[in-house]
Enzyme design. Structure first.
Site, PDB file in Angstrom:
ATOM      1  CE1 TYR A  33       1.125  -0.287   4.387  1.00 44.85           C
ATOM      2  CE2 TYR A  33       0.163   1.907   4.325  1.00 44.85           C
ATOM      3  CZ  TYR A  33       0.945   0.962   4.955  1.00 44.85           C
ATOM      4  OH  TYR A  33       1.562   1.265   6.138  1.00 44.85           O
ATOM      5  CE  LYS A 146       3.260   3.281   3.176  1.00 41.61           C
ATOM      6  NZ  LYS A 146       3.389   3.379   4.621  1.00 41.61           N
ATOM      7  CD  GLU A 178      10.220   1.914  10.398  1.00 33.36           C
ATOM      8  OE1 GLU A 178      10.074   2.867   9.617  1.00 33.36           O
ATOM      9  OE2 GLU A 178      10.058   0.736  10.061  1.00 33.36           O
ATOM     10  CG  LEU A 202       8.461   2.508   4.648  1.00 32.85           C
ATOM     11  CD1 LEU A 202       8.241   1.321   3.724  1.00 32.85           C
ATOM     12  CD2 LEU A 202       7.138   3.198   4.927  1.00 32.85           C
TER      13      LEU A 202
HETATM   14  N1  PDD Z   1       3.058   5.211   7.394  1.00 34.94           N
HETATM   15  N2  PDD Z   1       7.746   3.932   8.826  1.00 34.94           N
HETATM   16  C1  PDD Z   1       6.590   3.267   8.917  1.00 34.94           C
HETATM   17  C2  PDD Z   1       6.575   1.943   9.600  1.00 34.94           C
HETATM   18  C3  PDD Z   1       5.418   3.819   8.358  1.00 34.94           C
HETATM   19  O1  PDD Z   1       4.265   3.138   8.420  1.00 34.94           O
HETATM   20  C4  PDD Z   1       5.478   5.094   7.741  1.00 34.94           C
HETATM   21  C5  PDD Z   1       4.286   5.749   7.126  1.00 34.94           C
HETATM   22  C6  PDD Z   1       6.720   5.759   7.692  1.00 34.94           C
HETATM   23  C7  PDD Z   1       6.870   7.109   7.036  1.00 34.94           C
HETATM   24  O2  PDD Z   1       6.789   7.006   5.643  1.00 34.94           O
HETATM   25  P1  PDD Z   1       6.277   8.228   4.742  1.00 34.94           P
HETATM   26  O3  PDD Z   1       7.089   9.407   5.113  1.00 34.94           O
HETATM   27  O4  PDD Z   1       6.505   7.764   3.371  1.00 34.94           O
HETATM   28  O5  PDD Z   1       4.802   8.420   5.066  1.00 34.94           O
HETATM   29  C8  PDD Z   1       7.827   5.139   8.229  1.00 34.94           C
HETATM   30  C9  PDD Z   1       1.877   5.611   6.673  1.00 34.94           C
HETATM   31  C10 PDD Z   1       1.626   7.068   6.667  1.00 34.94           C
HETATM   32  C11 PDD Z   1       0.686   4.763   7.124  1.00 34.94           C
HETATM   33  O6  PDD Z   1       0.889   3.568   7.250  1.00 34.94           O
HETATM   34  O7  PDD Z   1      -0.399   5.289   7.310  1.00 34.94           O
END
Ligand code: PDD
Length: 285
Positions: A33, A146, A178, A202
């Site tokens: 996703y 992801k 993270e 991620l």
């Molecule tokens: N999550 N690490 C994890 C485990 C995450 O789920 C996310 C983002 C990030 C940050 O990634 P980005 O900057 O590309 O949003 C890091 C999204 C927003 C979610 O699952 O809703």
């Protein structure tokens, strides 16, 4: 109300969507996703999100049903049809359906769904900061994908909320990785540090923008993991994500306890990221 959704290659009313109970996303979490933020009807970093989407698909040997350009068009259609002013677009792709079998086939048609949701860009948390819980990272070893498999993340988020914290910061044997849905940065003696983009995290799109901004602002960056003790001694701590942008951390509890000031590096990165969002969301469309 956001009644239009993405269903394979059409944007249609939600009631038209039919997902089979043996869809592999539903059975195995066999899917991927992306979450894109929309500001003033314009998606931010659409290209970067779909590049990562393609990479996640490739890592799982999933076949993209159509081009990324078609994904851009459909995302725009989802935004327009729902008159989405500010909020998120969620896009998911599973490895379709078939009789339940752990063994996946490589060339099957993937199922795509997506929705839009009204949401205001972050304000309060960005201004005042959040409390976080430091807890063990119990996830698998391919956090770079992801994927829909988020139990380790959702369990950590629940645990954080039960301790009145907005986010969980995860560590593997004392090395911070993270957040449960964000990346984590510390600042120590004006050096910005974050975990390297490998299989333990991620590689957030927001994280990538922050690293670019830091370079432009001549902030020294080290993509090097830090320990829980280094977290405790940090001058500034913040998390980043699509929905949270740059959000300061003002306290940590759990495996360590500490309070933090919101510092100048965090404030500068917040401001410069906002400038990029304003600029790019004017251009893209
Ligand atoms: N999550 N690490 C994890 C485990 C995450 O789920 C996310 C983002 C990030 C940050 O990634 P980005 O900057 O590309 O949003 C890091 C999204 C927003 C979610 O699952 O809703």
């Amino acid at each position: 109300m956001e009644q239009y959704v993405l269903y394979n290659e059409t944007v249609t009313e939600r009631t038209n969507v039919k997902i089979d109970m043996e869809d592999r996303g539903y059975l195995f979490g066999d899917g991927i996703y992306e979450v894109v933020f929309v500001y003033n009807q314009k998606p931010f970093a659409l290209k970067e999100h779909f590049t990562r989407f393609e990479q996640s698909a490739a890592k799982l040997e999933m076949k993209m049903p159509y081009s990324v350009e078609r994904f851009y068009e459909l995302t725009h259609e989802l935004i327009t049809k729902n008159s989405l002013e500010h909020g998120i677009v969620y896009i998911q792709m599973t490895r379709g359906s078939g009789p339940r079998n752990h063994l996946y086939e490589r060339n099957v048609d993937c199922a795509v769904t997506g929705f839009a949701r009204q949401m205001q860009p972050p304000a309060e948390d960005k201004k005042n900061g959040i409390a976080v819980l430091l807890t063990e990272d119990i996830r698998w070893l391919r956090c770079d994908i992801k994927s829909l498999n988020l139990l380790g993340n959702t369990m950590a988020k629940r645990k954080a909320a039960d301790s009145e914290c907005a986010e969980a910061i995860l560590h593997r044997n004392g090395t911070c990785t993270e957040g449960s849905s964000s990346n984590v940065f510390i600042v120590k003696n004006n050096v910005l540090r974050t975990h390297p983009a490998n299989n333990f995290i991620l590689n957030g799109i927001t994280r990538q923008f922050i690293l670019k901004i830091a370079e432009e602002q001549n902030i020294t960056v080290r993509e090097e993991a830090f320990t829980t003790s280094e977290l405790k001694e940090a001058d500034e701590v913040f998390i980043s994500s699509t929905a949270q942008e740059v959000t300061p951390v003002i306290s940590v509890k759990g495996d360590i306890e500490q309070i933090f000031e919101i510092g100048p590096v965090t404030r500068l990165l917040q401001e410069k990221l906002k400038e990029k969002i304003n600029k790019l969301s004017e251009k893209s469309k």
